[in-house]
Design a protein around this motif. Structure first.
Motif, PDB file in Angstrom:
ATOM      1  N   MET A   1       0.843  -1.175   0.000  1.00  0.00           N
ATOM      2  CA  MET A   1       0.000   0.000   0.000  1.00  0.00           C
ATOM      3  C   MET A   1       0.892   1.244   0.000  1.00  0.00           C
ATOM      4  SD  MET A   1      -2.793   1.303   2.849  1.00  0.00           S
ATOM      5  CE  MET A   1      -3.643  -0.245   2.834  1.00  0.00           C
ATOM      6  N   SER A   2       0.516   2.235  -0.781  1.00  0.00           N
ATOM      7  CA  SER A   2       1.309   3.460  -0.854  1.00  0.00           C
ATOM      8  C   SER A   2       1.175   4.254   0.447  1.00  0.00           C
ATOM      9  CB  SER A   2       0.845   4.319  -2.035  1.00  0.00           C
ATOM     10  OG  SER A   2      -0.368   4.967  -1.740  1.00  0.00           O
ATOM     11  N   LYS A   3       2.131   5.121   0.686  1.00  0.00           N
ATOM     12  CA  LYS A   3       2.102   5.978   1.864  1.00  0.00           C
ATOM     13  C   LYS A   3       0.859   6.874   1.840  1.00  0.00           C
ATOM     14  CE  LYS A   3       7.140   6.011   2.208  1.00  0.00           C
ATOM     15  NZ  LYS A   3       7.230   4.747   1.520  1.00  0.00           N
ATOM     16  N   PHE A   4       0.550   7.424   0.669  1.00  0.00           N
ATOM     17  CA  PHE A   4      -0.619   8.282   0.562  1.00  0.00           C
ATOM     18  C   PHE A   4      -1.905   7.498   0.799  1.00  0.00           C
ATOM     19  CE2 PHE A   4      -3.882  10.647  -1.886  1.00  0.00           C
ATOM     20  CZ  PHE A   4      -3.909  11.775  -1.080  1.00  0.00           C
ATOM     21  N   GLN A   5      -1.969   6.268   0.341  1.00  0.00           N
ATOM     22  CA  GLN A   5      -3.147   5.434   0.596  1.00  0.00           C
ATOM     23  C   GLN A   5      -3.327   5.212   2.099  1.00  0.00           C
ATOM     24  OE1 GLN A   5      -5.490   4.259  -1.744  1.00  0.00           O
ATOM     25  NE2 GLN A   5      -6.594   3.946   0.161  1.00  0.00           N
ATOM     26  N   GLU A   6      -2.223   5.089   2.827  1.00  0.00           N
ATOM     27  CA  GLU A   6      -2.308   4.953   4.283  1.00  0.00           C
ATOM     28  C   GLU A   6      -2.913   6.205   4.912  1.00  0.00           C
ATOM     29  OE1 GLU A   6       1.556   3.856   5.740  1.00  0.00           O
ATOM     30  OE2 GLU A   6       1.433   1.854   4.857  1.00  0.00           O
ATOM     31  N   VAL A   7      -2.526   7.379   4.410  1.00  0.00           N
ATOM     32  CA  VAL A   7      -3.100   8.638   4.897  1.00  0.00           C
ATOM     33  C   VAL A   7      -4.606   8.648   4.622  1.00  0.00           C
ATOM     34  CG1 VAL A   7      -3.188  11.144   4.526  1.00  0.00           C
ATOM     35  CG2 VAL A   7      -0.971   9.984   4.671  1.00  0.00           C
ATOM     36  N   GLN A   8      -4.983   8.314   3.402  1.00  0.00           N
ATOM     37  CA  GLN A   8      -6.403   8.283   3.035  1.00  0.00           C
ATOM     38  C   GLN A   8      -7.182   7.302   3.908  1.00  0.00           C
ATOM     39  OE1 GLN A   8      -5.698   7.529  -1.219  1.00  0.00           O
ATOM     40  NE2 GLN A   8      -6.917   9.367  -1.629  1.00  0.00           N
ATOM     41  N   ASP A   9      -6.619   6.129   4.111  1.00  0.00           N
ATOM     42  CA  ASP A   9      -7.291   5.120   4.928  1.00  0.00           C
ATOM     43  C   ASP A   9      -7.487   5.626   6.357  1.00  0.00           C
ATOM     44  OD1 ASP A   9      -7.437   3.454   2.773  1.00  0.00           O
ATOM     45  OD2 ASP A   9      -6.012   1.969   3.537  1.00  0.00           O
ATOM     46  N   PHE A  10      -6.466   6.284   6.903  1.00  0.00           N
ATOM     47  CA  PHE A  10      -6.622   6.806   8.258  1.00  0.00           C
ATOM     48  C   PHE A  10      -7.731   7.853   8.316  1.00  0.00           C
ATOM     49  CE2 PHE A  10      -6.022   9.893  11.564  1.00  0.00           C
ATOM     50  CZ  PHE A  10      -6.140   9.065  12.672  1.00  0.00           C
ATOM     51  N   GLU A  65       5.442  11.342  -3.952  1.00  0.00           N
ATOM     52  CA  GLU A  65       5.697  10.170  -3.111  1.00  0.00           C
ATOM     53  C   GLU A  65       6.826   9.361  -3.708  1.00  0.00           C
ATOM     54  OE1 GLU A  65       3.525   6.166  -1.349  1.00  0.00           O
ATOM     55  OE2 GLU A  65       2.277   7.753  -2.191  1.00  0.00           O
ATOM     56  N   ASN A  66       7.753   8.940  -2.847  1.00  0.00           N
ATOM     57  CA  ASN A  66       8.755   7.948  -3.215  1.00  0.00           C
ATOM     58  C   ASN A  66       9.029   7.086  -1.978  1.00  0.00           C
ATOM     59  OD1 ASN A  66      10.663   9.282  -1.594  1.00  0.00           O
ATOM     60  ND2 ASN A  66      11.752  10.191  -3.324  1.00  0.00           N
ATOM     61  N   GLU A  67      10.084   6.301  -2.016  1.00  0.00           N
ATOM     62  CA  GLU A  67      10.367   5.366  -0.924  1.00  0.00           C
ATOM     63  C   GLU A  67      10.573   6.062   0.423  1.00  0.00           C
ATOM     64  OE1 GLU A  67      13.824   2.175   0.310  1.00  0.00           O
ATOM     65  OE2 GLU A  67      13.510   2.616  -1.804  1.00  0.00           O
ATOM     66  N   ASP A  68      11.147   7.270   0.401  1.00  0.00           N
ATOM     67  CA  ASP A  68      11.523   7.941   1.643  1.00  0.00           C
ATOM     68  C   ASP A  68      10.689   9.166   1.986  1.00  0.00           C
ATOM     69  OD1 ASP A  68      13.746   6.173   2.004  1.00  0.00           O
ATOM     70  OD2 ASP A  68      14.814   7.329   0.472  1.00  0.00           O
ATOM     71  N   SER A  69       9.789   9.591   1.092  1.00  0.00           N
ATOM     72  CA  SER A  69       9.097  10.869   1.288  1.00  0.00           C
ATOM     73  C   SER A  69       7.654  10.813   0.800  1.00  0.00           C
ATOM     74  CB  SER A  69       9.799  11.978   0.504  1.00  0.00           C
ATOM     75  OG  SER A  69      11.152  12.063   0.848  1.00  0.00           O
ATOM     76  N   LEU A  70       6.853  11.680   1.418  1.00  0.00           N
ATOM     77  CA  LEU A  70       5.487  11.897   0.976  1.00  0.00           C
ATOM     78  C   LEU A  70       5.160  13.366   1.211  1.00  0.00           C
ATOM     79  CD1 LEU A  70       2.651  10.930   0.062  1.00  0.00           C
ATOM     80  CD2 LEU A  70       2.166  10.444   2.473  1.00  0.00           C
ATOM     81  N   VAL A  71       4.628  14.017   0.189  1.00  0.00           N
ATOM     82  CA  VAL A  71       4.149  15.395   0.313  1.00  0.00           C
ATOM     83  C   VAL A  71       2.682  15.377  -0.112  1.00  0.00           C
ATOM     84  CG1 VAL A  71       4.457  17.798  -0.380  1.00  0.00           C
ATOM     85  CG2 VAL A  71       6.460  16.277  -0.261  1.00  0.00           C
ATOM     86  N   TRP A  72       1.818  15.859   0.778  1.00  0.00           N
ATOM     87  CA  TRP A  72       0.391  15.815   0.490  1.00  0.00           C
ATOM     88  C   TRP A  72      -0.307  17.045   1.051  1.00  0.00           C
ATOM     89  CZ3 TRP A  72      -3.010  15.011   4.733  1.00  0.00           C
ATOM     90  CH2 TRP A  72      -2.399  14.596   5.931  1.00  0.00           C
ATOM     91  N   GLN A  73      -1.511  17.301   0.507  1.00  0.00           N
ATOM     92  CA  GLN A  73      -2.307  18.431   0.956  1.00  0.00           C
ATOM     93  C   GLN A  73      -3.677  17.954   1.405  1.00  0.00           C
ATOM     94  OE1 GLN A  73      -2.176  21.020  -2.541  1.00  0.00           O
ATOM     95  NE2 GLN A  73      -0.932  22.453  -1.347  1.00  0.00           N
ATOM     96  N   ALA A  74      -4.248  18.746   2.310  1.00  0.00           N
ATOM     97  CA  ALA A  74      -5.610  18.503   2.768  1.00  0.00           C
ATOM     98  C   ALA A  74      -6.350  19.831   2.809  1.00  0.00           C
ATOM     99  CB  ALA A  74      -5.605  17.867   4.148  1.00  0.00           C
ATOM    100  N   LEU A  75      -7.559  19.822   2.299  1.00  0.00           N
ATOM    101  CA  LEU A  75      -8.454  20.964   2.418  1.00  0.00           C
ATOM    102  C   LEU A  75      -9.393  20.626   3.572  1.00  0.00           C
ATOM    103  CD1 LEU A  75      -9.237  23.698   1.208  1.00  0.00           C
ATOM    104  CD2 LEU A  75     -10.860  22.470  -0.268  1.00  0.00           C
TER     105      LEU A  75
END
Length: 116
Positions: A1-10, A65-75
């Motif tokens: 599972m991608s890091k961003f998918q983990e954020v979405q799931d949470f 997103e890559n192996e070591d980083s994730l940059v994401w936004q939330a409204l």
């Protein structure tokens, strides 16, 4: 599972046990208010996500997103203040777990409805 998918799931399921398991033992979050330790972060997230004053996440967007980083936004809508906020999060991973997180937030117009 991608890091961003983990954020979405949470954000969708509020699995605090999984969140805690995914945090590195040396986790720190950098905020305008100062540094937040792992335990403070877990408490802060619960306070922000639960109850009558809970924030409302309108949209999430992965910027990088890559192996070591994730940059994401939330409204986000903040019912307590009536403000709409654009939050940009810069996450760094170590040993496969979230190790450092930096948050930048700014108030936006209530008319902003999506992240472009």
């Amino acid at each position: 599972m991608s890091k961003f998918q983990e954020v979405q799931d949470f954000m969708n399921y509020r699995n605090y046990q999984k969140l805690e398991e995914n945090l590195h033992s040396d986790f720190l979050r950098i905020r305008e208010e100062g540094l937040i330790t792992r335990d403070e972060f877990l408490s802060y997230v619960r306070d922000e996500m639960e109850g009558e004053k809970a924030i409302i996440v309108l949209e999430l967007k992965c910027l990088f997103e890559n192996e070591d980083s994730l940059v994401w936004q939330a409204l986000i809508d903040v019912p307590e203040s009536g403000n709409r906020v654009l939050s940009t999060v810069y996450d760094a991973y170590k040993d496969g777990k979230l190790w450092r997180s930096m948050l930048n937030k700014k108030e936006v117009s209530i008319n902003v409805e999506t992240l472009s």
